[in-house]
Write a protein that holds these residues in place. Structure first.
Motif, PDB file in Angstrom:
ATOM      1  N   THR A  22      -4.836  -0.692  -7.675  1.00  0.00           N
ATOM      2  CA  THR A  22      -4.824   0.228  -6.531  1.00  0.00           C
ATOM      3  C   THR A  22      -5.028  -0.526  -5.221  1.00  0.00           C
ATOM      4  N   TYR A  28      -2.079   4.462  -9.943  1.00  0.00           N
ATOM      5  CA  TYR A  28      -3.099   3.537 -10.435  1.00  0.00           C
ATOM      6  C   TYR A  28      -4.501   4.096 -10.208  1.00  0.00           C
ATOM      7  N   GLY A  66       3.234   4.194  -2.015  1.00  0.00           N
ATOM      8  CA  GLY A  66       2.020   4.997  -2.005  1.00  0.00           C
ATOM      9  C   GLY A  66       1.869   5.820  -3.274  1.00  0.00           C
ATOM     10  N   MET A  86      -2.005  -2.770  -4.284  1.00  0.00           N
ATOM     11  CA  MET A  86      -0.811  -2.039  -3.859  1.00  0.00           C
ATOM     12  C   MET A  86      -0.901  -1.516  -2.428  1.00  0.00           C
ATOM     13  N   VAL A  87      -2.068  -1.627  -1.827  1.00  0.00           N
ATOM     14  CA  VAL A  87      -2.191  -1.201  -0.428  1.00  0.00           C
ATOM     15  C   VAL A  87      -1.303  -2.063   0.470  1.00  0.00           C
ATOM     16  N   VAL A 138       2.284  -0.932   0.631  1.00  0.00           N
ATOM     17  CA  VAL A 138       2.368   0.306   1.433  1.00  0.00           C
ATOM     18  C   VAL A 138       2.378  -0.043   2.916  1.00  0.00           C
ATOM     19  N   THR A 175       0.961  -6.007 -10.351  1.00  0.00           N
ATOM     20  CA  THR A 175       0.122  -4.889 -10.762  1.00  0.00           C
ATOM     21  C   THR A 175       0.679  -4.203 -12.004  1.00  0.00           C
ATOM     22  N   THR A 181       0.600   3.532  -5.891  1.00  0.00           N
ATOM     23  CA  THR A 181      -0.821   3.284  -5.642  1.00  0.00           C
ATOM     24  C   THR A 181      -1.673   4.438  -6.125  1.00  0.00           C
TER      25      THR A 181
END
Length: 390
Positions: free
Chosen positions: A363, A281, A275, A366-367, A370, A217, A278
């Motif tokens: 975004t 982003y 987080g 990137m979950v 997390v 990312t 995230t």
């Protein structure tokens, strides 16, 4: 024996040298192409060779770190880098530059994990993240030297001077490492015969998965933010330079808070820092049309990425000390593969949908880090090094 501070400075400079070489090739490629009689696109194959060489070197050579120790591994890598930079400086043609840079990548592939392993071994108990954070500031130095200084030297004097200076700096750092007393290392008894077997070590797959998405990312988004500012926001090229400065400033200033990681533990902070990345982003997607907002958000981005990189590298380094070199080698390999994947995967989306959509994709991706971060908090079976300060 060098003091802790002096050793940290040398390690920081070594990171800066490795990063500056990769970042310098882009800005000075037109000068190289004009001088050697080739195209800019062909010249940039050298940058690709450096990246692929680094990934290959990290996969194949990193076991040497555990077998011969971090001092000898880092010394050899820096001397090899100095030789390859010298070859790059004197090459008569673009093909020679590509070969020299590819070989430099192999050296960087063992150099980076050796630097991170060295930082872990010299750090006093309870200050591991603080020392690693200072070493990671070398990436900020590489942004300044690799982009700004290299362009200036190429314009005012000659592009060959860029590689000449990198060669001298690598040689000096290598000699200082050689003359210093080696840290006490936990050597691997027989070593891992195949580097990819490290994926089977407890905790490693989860952290490398976080590393991949964290890096893909970043590289996929950072690669196009300058073009977005220039062509979409219709701002001059120097505006993109300001973005690099704000990102680097945020990255460097975040090192002042690295002691928080030592205090609260990597496992506690991992999901919250991922987080924060995230959220950054998501905000960049929403405010992609405002240059002022992007300046503020890239500083936050740099700070969040500093903490994220510290957590990933620090966690991997602490998991299996006797196999630290090979585990960190996999981290470097995953990082450079993610860099290539980010450029290839995000490029077509940027061309058709624009920068805001890139940030939206980042975004979503990137979950997963997390969620993995929260899973690591809930799984006591993961080695206690992930939770050493909790």
């Amino acid at each position: 024996m060098l003091s802790l501070r002096a050793t940290t400075i040398i390690l920081t400079a070594s990171v800066g040298i490795i990063g500056a070489n990769s970042l310098a090739l882009g800005p000075i490629a037109p000068s190289i192409a004009a001088d050697l009689g080739g195209s800019t696109s062909t010249t940039l194959y050298a940058a690709g060779g450096y990246g692929l060489g680094t990934a290959l070197g990290a996969l194949t050579l990193s076991p040497l770190i555990d077998r011969i120790g971090v001092q000898r591994a880092l010394f050899g890598a820096l001397i090899a880098l100095a030789s390859c930079f010298t070859a790059s400086a004197v090459t008569p043609g673009i093909s020679g530059l590509i070969i020299a840079q590819s070989l430099a990548g192999l050296a960087a592939g063992i150099g980076l994990p050796a630097i991170y392993a060295y930082a872990a071994e010299i750090a006093p108990k309870g200050q591991e993240s603080k020392i690693l954070g200072r070493v990671l500031v070398g990436w900020t130095l590489s942004l300044v030297a690799g982009v700004s200084l290299s362009s200036l030297l190429a314009d005012l004097i000659h592009w060959r001077l860029v590689f000449g200076l990198l060669s001298i700096l690598a040689l000096l750092c290598g000699l200082i490492v050689f003359l210093s007393r080696p840290p006490k290392s936990e050597r691997s008894d027989i070593g891992l015969q195949f580097p990819l077997r490290a994926f089977g070590l407890p905790g490693v797959p989860a952290l490398l998965t976080i590393c991949f998405f964290f890096m893909v990312t970043f590289y996929g988004t950072y690669a196009f933010i300058g073009d977005h500012i220039h062509h979409t926001l219709n701002l001059p090229l120097r505006a993109g330079g300001l973005i690099a400065i704000t990102y680097g400033t945020g990255f460097a200033l975040a090192s002042l808070g690295d002691s928080l990681i030592d205090r609260h533990g990597t496992r506690s902070l991992m999901p919250w820092v991922m987080g924060m990345v995230t959220l950054t982003y998501a905000l960049m997607a929403g405010f992609s049309g405002s240059f002022a907002a992007l300046l503020i958000l890239t500083a936050l981005w740099g700070a969040a990425n500093h903490f994220g990189l510290n957590l990933v590298v620090g966690s991997l380094s602490a998991l299996h000390p006797s196999k630290r070199g090979i585990v960190l080698g996999l981290n470097s390999a995953v990082t450079y593969l993610a860099a290539s994947a980010g450029a290839f995967a995000f490029g077509p989306l940027y061309e058709t949908q624009g920068f805001a959509m890139l940030c939206g994709l980042a975004t979503v991706l990137m979950v997963l880090p997390v969620l993995i971060g929260f899973a690591l908090r809930l799984r006591p079976s993961i080695p206690s090094a992930l939770n050493s300060a909790d």
